[in-house]
Scaffold this active site. Sequence first.
Site, mmCIF file in Angstrom:
data_model
loop_
_atom_site.group_PDB
_atom_site.id
_atom_site.type_symbol
_atom_site.label_atom_id
_atom_site.label_comp_id
_atom_site.label_asym_id
_atom_site.label_seq_id
_atom_site.Cartn_x
_atom_site.Cartn_y
_atom_site.Cartn_z
ATOM 1 N N ASP A 62 -13.219 -2.238 0.039
ATOM 2 C CA ASP A 62 -13.141 -3.503 -0.705
ATOM 3 C C ASP A 62 -14.077 -4.558 -0.114
ATOM 4 O OD1 ASP A 62 -11.467 -3.801 1.560
ATOM 5 O OD2 ASP A 62 -10.387 -5.433 0.611
ATOM 6 N N GLU A 101 -10.969 -10.984 13.478
ATOM 7 C CA GLU A 101 -9.975 -10.076 14.051
ATOM 8 C C GLU A 101 -10.655 -8.790 14.510
ATOM 9 O OE1 GLU A 101 -7.042 -9.864 10.994
ATOM 10 O OE2 GLU A 101 -8.292 -8.694 9.646
ATOM 11 N N ARG A 147 0.835 -1.198 0.000
ATOM 12 C CA ARG A 147 0.000 0.000 0.000
ATOM 13 C C ARG A 147 0.868 1.247 0.000
ATOM 14 N NH1 ARG A 147 -4.609 -1.340 4.599
ATOM 15 N NH2 ARG A 147 -5.293 -3.333 3.741
ATOM 16 N N SER A 183 -7.909 -1.184 0.857
ATOM 17 C CA SER A 183 -8.924 -1.425 1.884
ATOM 18 C C SER A 183 -9.574 -0.104 2.305
ATOM 19 C CB SER A 183 -8.312 -2.177 3.064
ATOM 20 O OG SER A 183 -9.305 -2.634 3.950
ATOM 21 N N ARG A 206 -14.496 -5.811 5.398
ATOM 22 C CA ARG A 206 -14.755 -5.508 6.805
ATOM 23 C C ARG A 206 -16.214 -5.092 6.963
ATOM 24 N NH1 ARG A 206 -9.478 -3.310 9.592
ATOM 25 N NH2 ARG A 206 -7.917 -3.803 8.030
ATOM 26 N N SER A 247 -10.311 -5.807 14.120
ATOM 27 C CA SER A 247 -10.497 -4.699 13.186
ATOM 28 C C SER A 247 -11.683 -4.937 12.259
ATOM 29 C CB SER A 247 -9.218 -4.464 12.386
ATOM 30 O OG SER A 247 -8.801 -5.663 11.759
#
Length: 548
Positions: A307, A392, A48, A147, A310, A394
């Site tokens: 994306d 996770e 990134r 992301s 999440r 996040s």
Amino acid sequence: MKPSPLAGKPATPAVLVDVSKLVTAYYSDVPDVSVPEQRVKFGTSGHRGSAFENSFNEGHVLAISQAICDYRVQQGINGPLFLGIDTHALSEPACASALEVLAANGVDVMLAENDEYTPTPVISHAILSYNRGRASGLADGIVITPSHNPPDSGGFKYNPPNGGPADKDVTGWIEARANGFLKNGLQGVKRMPLEKALHAATTHRHDFLNAYVSDLGNVIDMEAIRGANISMGVDPLGGAGVHYWGPIAERYGLNLTVVNEAVDPTFRFMTVDWDGQIRMDPSSAYAMQSLIGLKDRFDIAFACDTDHDRHGIVTRNAGLLPPNHYLAVSIFYLFQHRPEWSKDAAVGKTVVSSQMIDRVTTKLGRQLYEVPVGFKWFVDGLLDGLLGFGGEESAGASFLRRDGSVWTTDKDGIVPALLAAEITARMGRDPGEIYRELTREFGEPAYDRVEAPATPAQKAMLSKLSPQQVRISQLGGEKIDRILDRAPGNNAPIGGIKVVSASGWFAARPSGTEDIYKIYAESFRGEDHLRALLSEAQTIVDQALTGH
């Protein structure tokens, strides 16, 4: 760090990215590999950077794409490569650059029909669907996405034939190869003009959307959601799944409203995050203000990042659920409502996720599999069904199909979002209400994560922090039970430290994708105890970073 005065407020013109300047920088600026920040570097989820900082430019994408082609040859991977992009401004230029290289190398590339945006989990689903029952001619994939990172960011992820994020052995090889190409002025990179690449015999179109949407009923109980007529609101946050939600609602007869259909590479419709930047993070209350404001219109509401790997869950009474809360509820529900899952299927979590998950897992009689940060650690377990769930803190998660076979081996934001509606339909209570019930049985944890800037050198020092450097015997007034620098589940280095006592813990680690470090802490004794844990953790981190 203190939140910006802009946090949670609508984006102002001053914070919007200049897209034309950004794309110009992508094509015109050349990275200098003698500068560490300008090299190819795969973090926890791909390479990134920003074209403005010479960390995500055409040279990077050309070099990485050729390195992936060389890796495929070395590994004998000769099936199709599924290629998807999100809605960040740099994703389309990067896709064009990648295709020029992939086509010149004779790779069969599967692009989305009508140049549709493609969520990360949809690429994983496509790879696994293609590879099911095959022993050779296996497929892999590339997702061009940073992301939830700010609008000036670009990102490039490689998913090998197991469908999940590539592990360090793979990314290390690709990284070294790509930096070699950059150092030699891209000598050895094969490339053809874009128009020729688009019409090459090896460039194909694939209906990602319908292949994924038509399979969702095998992982989520759509009949229960439809039967209960659960009203749902979804904000795609201008991301890659923006055109998926309508077809999902139509196919399964769901009462689902897309509250924001805008696609704009400046993401001007967002409320800004804690630091005053635009960031499409569905777990941030600052970024999610628009959807939180609509919570009373729906039985359950949710959002996904750019994306769509999440999720963020919004309930009428609790508002935005912290990710740890929803992970615990999801695990509590799934392992009691998936009778075809193996009785031995374990619960996967990262070392910085809540201990509420540990307590729920024990209650369910399941094994806990605790790994370092990074979804790649769940890939093998999800693939062979040894893990029923991987999550996770996040807000990343995926879980098995209803029959106990693999769904995706990368994070899927869409499926946990729809699971919130299934839970509400089947339980008669939303996930926020169920979490309150869990706290009555297991205690109510207070959890926080703080972030601070860190140079690459400081991040390297923090990642090597050892138990011997933690010179305390008590944490928050309690005897320390364990000091970990390796994850209990797989004994892999956690890239930092975790200190655990009877009723609290903290962990400190550098970010794999940004120039920051993170301190996570949790207490089952309340907010004051949590603040004490964070203070002690900060002292240890400060000592590590100054060498004292």
